[in-house]
Design a protein around this motif. Structure first.
Motif, PDB file in Angstrom:
ATOM      1  N   LEU A  94      -4.501 -13.052  -0.737  1.00 32.69           N
ATOM      2  CA  LEU A  94      -3.076 -12.791  -0.528  1.00 32.69           C
ATOM      3  C   LEU A  94      -2.780 -11.306  -0.710  1.00 32.69           C
ATOM      4  N   TYR A  95      -3.322 -10.729  -1.771  1.00 34.29           N
ATOM      5  CA  TYR A  95      -3.107  -9.299  -2.009  1.00 34.29           C
ATOM      6  C   TYR A  95      -3.766  -8.449  -0.922  1.00 34.29           C
ATOM      7  N   ALA A  96      -4.988  -8.824  -0.519  1.00 40.90           N
ATOM      8  CA  ALA A  96      -5.698  -8.043   0.496  1.00 40.90           C
ATOM      9  C   ALA A  96      -4.938  -8.053   1.817  1.00 40.90           C
ATOM     10  N   THR A  97      -4.418  -9.211   2.201  1.00 44.17           N
ATOM     11  CA  THR A  97      -3.680  -9.306   3.456  1.00 44.17           C
ATOM     12  C   THR A  97      -2.361  -8.555   3.352  1.00 44.17           C
ATOM     13  N   LEU A  98      -1.716  -8.629   2.196  1.00 42.05           N
ATOM     14  CA  LEU A  98      -0.482  -7.866   1.984  1.00 42.05           C
ATOM     15  C   LEU A  98      -0.751  -6.367   2.101  1.00 42.05           C
ATOM     16  N   ALA A  99      -1.901  -5.914   1.619  1.00 40.40           N
ATOM     17  CA  ALA A  99      -2.243  -4.494   1.739  1.00 40.40           C
ATOM     18  C   ALA A  99      -2.347  -4.081   3.209  1.00 40.40           C
ATOM     19  N   THR A 100      -2.941  -4.937   4.036  1.00 35.28           N
ATOM     20  CA  THR A 100      -3.045  -4.643   5.464  1.00 35.28           C
ATOM     21  C   THR A 100      -1.672  -4.560   6.107  1.00 35.28           C
ATOM     22  N   VAL A 101      -0.801  -5.505   5.782  1.00 37.08           N
ATOM     23  CA  VAL A 101       0.555  -5.500   6.336  1.00 37.08           C
ATOM     24  C   VAL A 101       1.296  -4.251   5.888  1.00 37.08           C
ATOM     25  N   ALA A 102       1.177  -3.898   4.606  1.00 31.08           N
ATOM     26  CA  ALA A 102       1.861  -2.714   4.087  1.00 31.08           C
ATOM     27  C   ALA A 102       1.357  -1.441   4.752  1.00 31.08           C
ATOM     28  N   GLU A 103       0.056  -1.390   5.038  1.00 34.41           N
ATOM     29  CA  GLU A 103      -0.479  -0.224   5.751  1.00 34.41           C
ATOM     30  C   GLU A 103       0.208  -0.044   7.095  1.00 34.41           C
ATOM     31  N   HIS A 104       0.312  -1.125   7.851  1.00 34.87           N
ATOM     32  CA  HIS A 104       0.908  -1.021   9.180  1.00 34.87           C
ATOM     33  C   HIS A 104       2.417  -0.832   9.113  1.00 34.87           C
ATOM     34  N   GLN A 105       3.041  -1.250   8.028  1.00 32.43           N
ATOM     35  CA  GLN A 105       4.466  -0.995   7.838  1.00 32.43           C
ATOM     36  C   GLN A 105       4.731   0.439   7.412  1.00 32.43           C
ATOM     37  N   GLY A 106       3.742   1.088   6.835  1.00 32.64           N
ATOM     38  CA  GLY A 106       3.920   2.456   6.371  1.00 32.64           C
ATOM     39  C   GLY A 106       4.368   2.569   4.938  1.00 32.64           C
TER      40      GLY A 106
END
Length: 387
Positions: A94-106
């Motif tokens: 969950l945290y790893a996927t959230l990190a990916t989403v946050a990267e693309h969100q900026g």
């Protein structure tokens, strides 16, 4: 500078997958979201709920709804982080996927925090020297590269290299050494790059066929930078005899600068733009039939991104007779970074735009079930010194 580093590491570390047509990857409808809602309605067990949340977030991300994916993951974390002891792999996912989403969100703060919490979850439950923890520590260092902290990343790579070596995981030690080589290469520290690449080959051992190829890629990149335009073709010819079934990126040109000249640059750019690029990797490693499958506001940056993908070169592939190649879809996100400017407490997008890439054909690897299975396999002591 660091984009090609992360792109290569993602391609090299990709889990085996079955080639898919575009219709199997581009998400239409909200099936996973409905399944998550049904799961929550019947108060399903935590393991099922985490898996459903991950699938729903991947569906939302692929659909370009980054905010929805973020909310789904954050809600799932709030409900399930107390289950980390019995579900360390799924909760860390969950945290790893959230990190990916946050990267693309900026959102750099959330990107860093989520990536760190991913690592801390496994470290707290499995121990610092566990293979799964060491693997996620490598991924955390990869994120530090993306966040513009190469010195911190190199230190983490070095730590993983030492711990993995001390615990008999030469595969992870070699992977850490190779990351140090590629990071040094990105910083134009060619001697260090060659030294770390040599260490990676030594650590991997004589039974490893991949690491010598990766060392050759490092040497080829150095040769290309020194003006040897034929180096990529020469490497491809050498690798043809040992072709593998998975794509390994040999060369990718820098993505053209997406920022306007200073005189034309707006004060703020709040948009998040993305495009999905489909392409074939042929058996000889060349890229073919590059097409823009979907775009959301990418505008003038489309030609440069298409040129970048078209110019990529992969190691030759070993494919079944009659198979045309491997089909891939990459998501390119163009966005500014969310930050808090001086004199205000309001967070907003500011600064230069940057490009972030993820292989959509590999998003299934985000699932808790697959990551848990991989973590279990990594946690089992290796019977040989091969990865």
């Amino acid at each position: 500078m660091t984009g090609p580093l992360l792109l290569l590491l993602a391609q090299v570390a990709a889990s085996p997958s079955t080639p898919a047509e575009p219709k199997d990857v581009i998400v239409v409808g909200h099936r996973a979201e409905k399944e998550l809602a049904a799961c929550l309605a019947r108060n399903c067990p935590p393991a099922q709920e985490v898996e459903a949340s991950l699938q729903a977030s991947v569906e939302q991300f692929a659909d370009g709804r980054y905010g929805d994916a973020r909310k789904t993951l954050q809600n799932a974390i709030s409900r399930n982080k107390r289950h980390a002891a019995e579900l360390p792999g799924p909760v860390s996912s969950l945290y790893a996927t959230l990190a990916t989403v946050a990267e693309h969100q900026g959102d750099k703060d959330l990107w860093r925090t989520a990536s760190r919490n991913n690592l801390l979850t496994l470290r707290g439950q499995l121990g610092e020297s566990n293979a799964a923890t060491l693997t996620e520590q490598l991924h955390f260092a990869d994120d530090m590269v993306g966040l513009g902290q190469p010195i911190a990343a190199d230190g983490i790579y070095g730590k993983v290299q030492r711990l993995a070596g001390e615990n008999g995981r030469s595969d992870l030690a070699a992977g850490a050494a190779f990351r140090r080589a590629w990071l040094a290469l990105a910083q134009q520290r060619d001697r260090d790059a060659q030294r770390y690449a040599d260490q990676a080959v030594t650590l991997a051992g004589p039974g490893d066929a991949m690491m010598p190829q990766l060392r050759e890629i490092v040497r080829t990149r150095i040769a290309v930078r020194k003006g040897d335009d034929a180096a990529v073709d020469a490497l491809a010819a050498r690798l043809r005899e040992s072709a593998g079934a998975e794509p390994v990126l040999i060369y990718a040109p820098p993505i053209a600068d997406v920022n306007a000249p200073p005189s034309e640059k707006p004060q703020r750019d709040d948009a998040i733009r993305f495009a999905d690029i489909g392409y074939w990797i042929r058996a000889d490693g060349h890229v073919d039939d590059v097409e823009m499958l979907r775009t959301n506001g990418l505008g003038q940056w489309k030609p440069g991104i298409v040129r970048h993908v078209t110019a990529r070169r992969y190691a030759p592939l070993r494919l079944p007779d009659g198979q045309p190649g491997l089909y891939r879809i990459d998501r390119f996100t163009v966005r500014a970074t969310v930050d808090t400017p001086t004199g205000t407490r309001l967070r907003q997008r500011m600064g230069n735009l940057s490009v972030h890439v993820i292989d959509l054909t590999g998003t299934e690897a985000m699932s808790a079930a697959r990551r848990t299975a991989e973590a279990t396999q990594r946690a089992t002591p290796a019977q040989t010194m091969q990865p």
